[in-house]
Motif scaffolding. Sequence first.
Motif, PDB file in Angstrom:
ATOM      1  N   PRO A 101     -40.335 -31.698  22.455  1.00 11.41           N
ATOM      2  CA  PRO A 101     -38.953 -32.150  22.674  1.00 11.41           C
ATOM      3  C   PRO A 101     -37.921 -31.092  22.316  1.00 11.41           C
ATOM      4  O   PRO A 101     -38.178 -30.186  21.511  1.00 11.41           O
ATOM      5  N   SER A 102     -36.744 -31.217  22.902  1.00  8.51           N
ATOM      6  CA  SER A 102     -35.681 -30.224  22.698  1.00  8.51           C
ATOM      7  C   SER A 102     -35.008 -30.348  21.345  1.00  8.51           C
ATOM      8  O   SER A 102     -34.245 -29.466  20.950  1.00  8.51           O
ATOM      9  N   ASN A 103     -35.258 -31.438  20.613  1.00 20.07           N
ATOM     10  CA  ASN A 103     -34.627 -31.588  19.299  1.00 20.07           C
ATOM     11  C   ASN A 103     -35.554 -31.146  18.161  1.00 20.07           C
ATOM     12  O   ASN A 103     -35.334 -31.498  17.006  1.00 20.07           O
ATOM     13  N   LEU A 104     -36.595 -30.364  18.504  1.00 21.80           N
ATOM     14  CA  LEU A 104     -37.498 -29.804  17.492  1.00 21.80           C
ATOM     15  C   LEU A 104     -37.268 -28.298  17.389  1.00 21.80           C
ATOM     16  O   LEU A 104     -37.366 -27.577  18.377  1.00 21.80           O
ATOM     17  N   TYR A 105     -36.959 -27.839  16.178  1.00 15.48           N
ATOM     18  CA  TYR A 105     -36.759 -26.409  15.924  1.00 15.48           C
ATOM     19  C   TYR A 105     -37.990 -25.844  15.219  1.00 15.48           C
ATOM     20  O   TYR A 105     -38.498 -26.447  14.265  1.00 15.48           O
ATOM     21  N   ARG A 162     -37.753 -35.307   8.230  1.00 22.02           N
ATOM     22  CA  ARG A 162     -37.555 -34.634   9.518  1.00 22.02           C
ATOM     23  C   ARG A 162     -37.933 -33.160   9.457  1.00 22.02           C
ATOM     24  O   ARG A 162     -37.572 -32.392  10.354  1.00 22.02           O
ATOM     25  N   ILE A 163     -38.657 -32.769   8.426  1.00 23.32           N
ATOM     26  CA  ILE A 163     -39.074 -31.372   8.311  1.00 23.32           C
ATOM     27  C   ILE A 163     -40.496 -31.306   7.772  1.00 23.32           C
ATOM     28  O   ILE A 163     -40.889 -32.117   6.926  1.00 23.32           O
ATOM     29  N   PHE A 186     -35.234 -32.170  14.297  1.00 20.61           N
ATOM     30  CA  PHE A 186     -36.455 -32.114  13.498  1.00 20.61           C
ATOM     31  C   PHE A 186     -36.867 -30.647  13.392  1.00 20.61           C
ATOM     32  O   PHE A 186     -36.552 -29.836  14.270  1.00 20.61           O
ATOM     33  N   TYR A 187     -37.572 -30.324  12.306  1.00 25.17           N
ATOM     34  CA  TYR A 187     -37.872 -28.924  12.026  1.00 25.17           C
ATOM     35  C   TYR A 187     -39.316 -28.761  11.544  1.00 25.17           C
ATOM     36  O   TYR A 187     -39.812 -29.595  10.775  1.00 25.17           O
ATOM     37  N   ILE A 188     -39.959 -27.685  11.997  1.00 22.01           N
ATOM     38  CA  ILE A 188     -41.230 -27.283  11.400  1.00 22.01           C
ATOM     39  C   ILE A 188     -41.080 -25.821  10.985  1.00 22.01           C
ATOM     40  O   ILE A 188     -40.625 -24.986  11.775  1.00 22.01           O
ATOM     41  N   VAL A 189     -41.405 -25.546   9.736  1.00 21.89           N
ATOM     42  CA  VAL A 189     -41.310 -24.196   9.189  1.00 21.89           C
ATOM     43  C   VAL A 189     -42.727 -23.645   9.047  1.00 21.89           C
ATOM     44  O   VAL A 189     -43.579 -24.262   8.397  1.00 21.89           O
ATOM     45  N   ILE A 190     -42.972 -22.511   9.679  1.00 22.23           N
ATOM     46  CA  ILE A 190     -44.298 -21.875   9.637  1.00 22.23           C
ATOM     47  C   ILE A 190     -44.196 -20.593   8.822  1.00 22.23           C
ATOM     48  O   ILE A 190     -43.591 -19.612   9.271  1.00 22.23           O
ATOM     49  N   ASP A 191     -44.758 -20.612   7.635  1.00 25.35           N
ATOM     50  CA  ASP A 191     -44.734 -19.431   6.774  1.00 25.35           C
ATOM     51  C   ASP A 191     -45.909 -18.508   7.132  1.00 25.35           C
ATOM     52  O   ASP A 191     -46.983 -18.987   7.505  1.00 25.35           O
ATOM     53  N   GLU A 192     -45.672 -17.202   7.027  1.00 24.44           N
ATOM     54  CA  GLU A 192     -46.728 -16.209   7.298  1.00 24.44           C
ATOM     55  C   GLU A 192     -47.344 -16.414   8.685  1.00 24.44           C
ATOM     56  O   GLU A 192     -48.563 -16.379   8.863  1.00 24.44           O
ATOM     57  N   ILE A 193     -46.507 -16.595   9.681  1.00 24.44           N
ATOM     58  CA  ILE A 193     -47.000 -16.941  11.018  1.00 24.44           C
ATOM     59  C   ILE A 193     -47.924 -15.854  11.583  1.00 24.44           C
ATOM     60  O   ILE A 193     -48.870 -16.146  12.312  1.00 24.44           O
ATOM     61  N   ASN A 194     -47.675 -14.582  11.220  1.00 22.22           N
ATOM     62  CA  ASN A 194     -48.471 -13.495  11.784  1.00 22.22           C
ATOM     63  C   ASN A 194     -49.875 -13.403  11.189  1.00 22.22           C
ATOM     64  O   ASN A 194     -50.714 -12.660  11.670  1.00 22.22           O
ATOM     65  N   ARG A 195     -50.155 -14.177  10.133  1.00 26.18           N
ATOM     66  CA  ARG A 195     -51.507 -14.166   9.547  1.00 26.18           C
ATOM     67  C   ARG A 195     -52.469 -15.065  10.329  1.00 26.18           C
ATOM     68  O   ARG A 195     -53.686 -15.004  10.129  1.00 26.18           O
ATOM     69  N   GLY A 196     -51.932 -15.918  11.187  1.00 25.51           N
ATOM     70  CA  GLY A 196     -52.791 -16.800  11.973  1.00 25.51           C
ATOM     71  C   GLY A 196     -53.106 -16.212  13.334  1.00 25.51           C
ATOM     72  O   GLY A 196     -52.408 -15.324  13.825  1.00 25.51           O
ATOM     73  N   ASN A 197     -54.155 -16.731  13.951  1.00 25.85           N
ATOM     74  CA  ASN A 197     -54.507 -16.350  15.321  1.00 25.85           C
ATOM     75  C   ASN A 197     -53.680 -17.241  16.257  1.00 25.85           C
ATOM     76  O   ASN A 197     -54.014 -18.400  16.485  1.00 25.85           O
TER      77      ASN A 197
END
Length: 504
Positions: free
Chosen positions: A391-395, A167-168, A346-357
């Motif tokens: 969906p509302s259950n995604l962080y 779930r991640i 459910f979760y998605i972790v985005i590392d270094e988000i500011n390096r992307g466009n």
Amino acid sequence: MDRKELFREWLKNNGMSASVQSNYPLYIDEYIPAILKGINLEINSLFEITDLKKLEDILNKIQIDLKEINLEKNSFPSASLKKYIEYIKSSYKISKDEKYNMKTKNIMLYGAPGVGKTHNYKKLVSLIEGGDFKDSEIFDFIINNKDDEILEGSVEELYEKIKKEKRIEFVTFHQSYSYEDFIEGFRPSEEDEKIIRQDGIFKIISDKAKKNLENSQILKQEYKIDIEELIQKFTNYVQDSLDNEKEFFIDKKVTIKGINDNNAFLLGGSITSPQRLTPDIIKRDYIEFKNGNIKSYEGVKPTYESQRNFHGNARYYFMIYNKIAEFEKTLNINSIQKQNEEQKNFYIVIDEINRGNISKIFGELITLIEEDKRDAYEVTLPYSKEKFKIPSNLYIIATMNSTDKSIATIDIALRRRFTFLKMKPNEELVKNEKAKVLMNKLNEHIEKTINEDYKLGHSYFMKIEDDLSFVKEYKIKPLLEEYFYGDEVNFKKAIEILDLKEQI
């Protein structure tokens, strides 16, 4: 049996009179929506609503805003709605021990290197999952690196459970990262020379979360086909046939000769050129086919903007839809029925988000990530033409290095849609006194000469056993060289502090 009939059946089973069995469903379906129009609330039928909060809000409006009309009808509107709410409650699997559901869905952890962003995203995920604390309490734990009130070992246990249940997802943004990587795009197939559409990591985790959310809202008595389960069973059935007979006929002259790694059906028989039928088209169309909305191959639409009215392989898709329908009749209904399941996060972790466009990566979905747009707003994706909601259950949890020069140009749309939690160095986590003194002196110098966003994080000083000089030389000094590049005077002062001849 539709929800109206299920409600009527429930009234009967609960000993309601024949009059109630007849009238209450009519009030829910027709009369209440009609009187709600008087207060500018447009609803076709309350049977379309299963959200308890929405239903209770409507009940409140009937009892207050429409009190006179309700009394004129001997309180039938409110009484029928109360019974419908009872029915919905009885139909859901509701946990006896309600957990707190965190309302903030997009969270940014930012700070200098070594302040614990990676460690704290795991803690953040676990605290959200545990449901024991409110938003403000969780933010306090994260910002101040606090662990009091958190049961020892619970963070690791919950995080491992989430990973085990898949779930991640974790992704790192960079300058070459694109919408096609994150949402969906076309890529070369590994098996043949064709270009195929593939989902990106964000769409995959969103679809998982959406499926769980939808299944959690299925009423116990309702029958809904699980299209993915049906297609998988049919795929297994075809594969078994291929293993035994080498070919599987979907028409007199057209066969399936194989199944590739993406579960697409490879056509054979009279089809001599490489052609395949993909599961995403089948999942898109099969329910429509069953409901009689696709009456011929001309009803099978292309997957992208085309001057043609129907898909290039429409005839073969229509053949396989008929074959799946035949196969479905042989199955036990329960084996392909969607089951009510517990709603999960459910979760998605985005590392270094500011390096992307950000505009390039999120595209049209940047609006949909907002908390109040979840579940409600949808877009049509450009490649698959699928309707897509977040969906509302995604962080969405992101991390950002505040010393990175690209922070200054971070997309304003991203700033507005995320809650930012600033991570600061915490000297209380440094147990070695000499290491703590060094950290504080260096950070005082850095704050005076650059700014506090560049302070050294506590993690550099936490696990020092017997050699502070190793950390100074190989971890801290390279950072200082970068921080004070072109500023020889302040760099020399920092090195003077660093080179204190103190031993542990």
